[in-house]
Design an enzyme around this catalytic site. Structure first.
Site, PDB file in Angstrom:
ATOM      1  NE  ARG B  68      -4.331  -2.023   0.137  1.00  0.00           N
ATOM      2  CZ  ARG B  68      -4.500  -2.939  -0.816  1.00  0.00           C
ATOM      3  NH1 ARG B  68      -3.942  -2.654  -2.158  1.00  0.00           N
ATOM      4  NH2 ARG B  68      -5.377  -3.617  -0.737  1.00  0.00           N
ATOM      5  CG  HIS B 238      -5.467 -13.874  -7.361  1.00  0.00           C
ATOM      6  ND1 HIS B 238      -6.252 -13.633  -8.691  1.00  0.00           N
ATOM      7  CD2 HIS B 238      -5.100 -12.437  -7.005  1.00  0.00           C
ATOM      8  CE1 HIS B 238      -6.240 -12.492  -9.218  1.00  0.00           C
ATOM      9  NE2 HIS B 238      -5.633 -11.596  -8.307  1.00  0.00           N
ATOM     10  CG  ASP B 311      -4.465 -10.960  -3.298  1.00  0.00           C
ATOM     11  OD1 ASP B 311      -4.006  -9.822  -3.338  1.00  0.00           O
ATOM     12  OD2 ASP B 311      -5.368 -11.041  -3.944  1.00  0.00           O
ATOM     13  N   PRO B 329     -12.600  -4.710  -1.993  1.00  0.00           N
ATOM     14  CG  PRO B 329     -12.038  -5.682  -3.989  1.00  0.00           C
ATOM     15  CD  PRO B 329     -12.273  -4.324  -3.145  1.00  0.00           C
TER      16      PRO B 329
END
EC number: 3.5.2.3
Lengths: 317, 436
Positions: B68, B238, B311, B329
């Site tokens: 982030r 993923h 993830d 999400p």
């Protein structure tokens, strides 16, 4: 039961209790003085994140006739339009002492979220959440069917109900399927395959793509609003083709049994899912549904805030 | 256990490499010096770690981490994210490119890489964006990122799919020049507009717009064929469906150079959790059915899926409460990944600890071309080691996580195993289950 989030939350006995109570409420509405003192001093908040004049007015009338104080909170022109979160809005309403929150929201699950979050202490009534459910609509529809078909008593065992149209995006259809199954009715969903959700075969109902095959046997035909923007998303080619295949016009209506009724949760698209002469015919219960909505919502508020559901639940166990 | 964490020699006494027989692992000067018979190793000034009963694995490598930073330092920073990684047993993480600004230039990837070096909790290998601004229109300067100090080898528009077939083909071809790999977020965009959860019977009942399996599978099918056509290396992020596993199995049988990862949450959780409408369970790709979970576990066991990748997707509280449709999400993953691998793969008998080392360290390091990671636990190899106590069972306490965010779907759930110590090139980053 403290909240009404899904029509599936209601047992048969609870559903019948609501309908019976609504029947009593309707009787009281014939009096000159319509107001009951039952919920005096209680506060009902109408928390509406979506425009829905008819549902909001119906809940407002229901609460006021029970002498509750009503606060209308609409997302437009409020703190929500200034970016306030769902949580903060709920906490604010709680701080004001809401005994019941009637919530309408464009997001599926908003009512359940509110009920499970602990942000509000009172009862949560789902007045429509996204494409999920609209349980009081299903209750008023069942009430209307019972009045018209069963002289206002008992359940709907064996009654054949066709629900026609955009099931995929319809909270009315979901709640009706659940409640009507509980009440013993045989439901058939009728729609083009594009407007039926994946997995619909696991629902407690039948499915058909052919309206003409379903109509002659139906006791009730419930038409769902078709939104014109669905065309641009390729759910069907044109409004005209939709009407030709799934619209209830006078010719099709002639195939109905004499006793069959035609319902619509409103607002209607006259000329699309329903022809004007059908909407205005003797079969149509559309205006009656609106009137019944007030009685049913009075019953729901009365039973939830009065705690009457809890006893009926105990008796079942 | 000694507190003198600064000494340069560590003896991990009685550790069980890959869950095998106990040995004394001696770590010196950043390398594994020797694996001596248990109870025999000694060295002047060495710190002895009582590793009796602990499983020793090579330091874990995550192919898929959202740190982030830059841009959403309120949700996670390189510092807090790599702390979480070290506590989870990781010695290297791949930092995804969907930051703000996007990691699509040498400047941004070098910044992230440098922040990782300064934090020092684990190696940070930045992932470069495939397209400028994740826009899906023009290739980012992939070569400049590869040649930068960050030495980027994994490129991904993760969060968005490189859906344009020509652009995907060119990207696959272009990165061959520097042994790079395209890590595809396989999601056909038109089939998933507004999608909220797995499409199936449950999404229909809940009135949440469906994210069909075919939207993932169609892209994977196309991409493996593209990779075959241009002779390139493809990695699939993923993987979440049974059908995707079948396509990958077929592609590998055909000799196509494709690798794939699965997240811990797709190995443990299923779509039924969405019925709560609690956005902590909202993730992309969505939680799938129980059949998918079983197929994914089996695929990891078979090696059709090469890696478990977290993830790890931290989100600020305000983005994960309220209405499902309005929530972002993503789930935290770094601090619980090894525990979930133990529960879903080891305790089910699908993998032994050597298999866990392969899927959480060796293969991801190889896919990311991280030469110093994922190496065997033997003399002469870099001393990237994690010690895990498999006998412990603990409830997950979101408040105790090192991550700056709290969006773990495992709050209150009891998970097996505990990372006791992590060593990065011989230096402890975690000792006694706490940051060293």
């Amino acid at each position: 039961m403290r909240h009404l989030v899904s029509a599936g939350d209601l047992s048969r006995d609870e559903a019948l209790l609501v309908l019976d109570t609504a029947h009593e409420m309707a009787g009281l509405q014939q009096r000159e003085i319509k107001k009951l003192p039952t919920l005096r001093g209680r506060t009902v908040v109408n928390l509406f994140y979506e425009d829905s004049t008819r549902t909001r007015i119906s809940f407002e009338a229901a609460a006021k006739r029970l002498s509750a104080d009503v606060i209308n909170f609409s997302a437009k022109g409020s703190s929500v339009s200034k970016g306030e979160s769902f949580k903060d809005t709920a906490l604010t309403l709680q701080a004001m002492g809401a005994d019941a929150v009637v919530v309408r929201h464009s997001a599926s699950g908003a009512a359940q979220r509110l009920a499970a979050s602990g942000w509000v202490g009172g009862s949560v009534v789902n007045a429509g959440d996204g494409t999920h459910e609209h349980p009081t609509q299903a209750l008023l529809d069942a009430y209307t069917m019972r009045r018209r078909l069963n002289a206002g008593t008992g359940d709907l065992a064996g009654r054949r109900v066709a629900i026609v149209g955009d099931v995929l995006h319809s909270r009315v259809a979901r709640s009706n399927v659940l409640l009507l199954a509980t009440l013993g009715a045989d439901v058939t969903l009728v729609a083009p395959p594009t407007l039926l959700p994946i997995g619909v075969e696991s629902w407690p109902c039948a499915v058909s793509y052919d309206l003409d095959a379903v109509l002659p046997k139906a006791d009730v035909v419930m038409l769902l609003r078709v939104q014109r923007e669905r065309m641009s998303e390729a759910y069907f080619p044109s409004a005209r083709e939709y009407t030709r295949r799934y619209g209830l016009d006078a010719t099709r209506a002639a195939a109905l049994q004499d006793s069959a009724i035609v319902m619509h949760p409103g607002p209607m698209n006259r000329g699309v899912e329903i022809a004007a002469e059908v909407a205005d015919s003797e079969r149509s219960t559309i205006v009656e549904q609106v009137a019944n909505g007030v009685s049913v919502r009075m019953a729901v508020l009365y039973l939830l805030l009065g705690g009457a559901f809890d006893t009926s639940k105990e008796q079942q166990r | 256990m000694s507190a003198s964490a600064n000494s340069s020699t560590f003896i991990l006494r009685g550790a069980r490499p890959y869950g095998g027989d106990p040995v004394d692992l001696v770590l010196r000067d950043g390398a594994v010096a020797e694996a001596a018979a248990a109870g025999t190793a000694s060295a002047a000034g060495a710190t002895v770690v009582d590793a009796d009963g602990l499983v020793a694995l090579p330091g874990l490598v995550d192919l898929h981490t959202h740190l982030r930073e830059p841009g959403r330092e309120d949700a996670e920073t390189v510092e807090t994210g790599t702390q979480a990684a070290a506590l989870g047993g990781f010695t290297a993480v791949h930092a995804m490119a969907n930051t703000d600004p996007v990691a699509d230039t040498a400047g941004v990837v070098e910044q992230v890489w440098r922040l990782g070096r300064e934090a020092g909790h684990c190696d940070v290998a930045p992932v470069g964006a495939v397209t400028v601004g994740l826009g899906g229109e023009r290739l980012a300067e992939l070569g400049a990122m590869a040649d930068s100090a960050a030495r980027v080898r994994v490129f991904s528009d993760d969060g968005k799919c490189v859906s344009d077939a020509v652009l995907m083909r060119r990207a696959l071809e272009y990165v061959k020049a520097f042994d790079g790999v395209i890590a595809q977020h396989a999601q056909e965009p038109r089939l998933t507009e507004g999608a909220q959860m797995n499409e199936g019977a449950l999404s229909g009942v809940l009135g949440l717009r469906g994210w069909p399996s075919v939207a993932e599978e169609a892209v994977i099918a196309r991409d493996v064929l593209l990779a075959q056509h241009v002779g390139s290396r493809l990695h699939v992020c993923h993987v979440s469906t049974k059908g995707s596993v079948e396509i990958l199995r077929l592609a590998k049988e055909r000799g196509i150079d494709v690798t794939a990862e699965v997240t811990p949450h797709h190995l443990l959780l299923d779509e039924s959790l969405a019925a709560s409408y609690d956005p902590v369970y909202k993730v992309n790709p969505p939680l799938r059915g129980k059949d998918d979970v079983q197929a994914l576990r089996q695929a990891v066991a078979d090696g059709v899926i090469d890696a478990v990748a977290t993830d790890h997707a931290p989100h600020a509280a305000e983005d994960k409460e309220g209405e499902w449709a309005n929530a972002l999400p993503g789930m935290l993953g770094l601090e619980t990944a090894l525990a979930i691998a133990q529960e879903a793969l080891v305790e089910t008998g699908l993998l032994d600890w050597a298999g866990v080392a392969d899927r959480l360290s060796t293969r991801p390091a190889r896919i990311g071309r991280l030469a110093g990671h994922g190496r065997p636990l033997r003399a002469g190899e870099p001393a990237n080691v994690v010690l895990v106590d498999p006998a412990v069972r603990r409830a997950v306490d979101p408040g105790a996580l090192a991550s700056r965010s709290r969006n773990t779907p495992y709050a209150g759930r009891t998970l097996p195993g505990r990372v006791v110590a992590t060593f990065l090139r011989g230096r402890p980053t975690v000792l006694d289950g706490a940051l060293a």
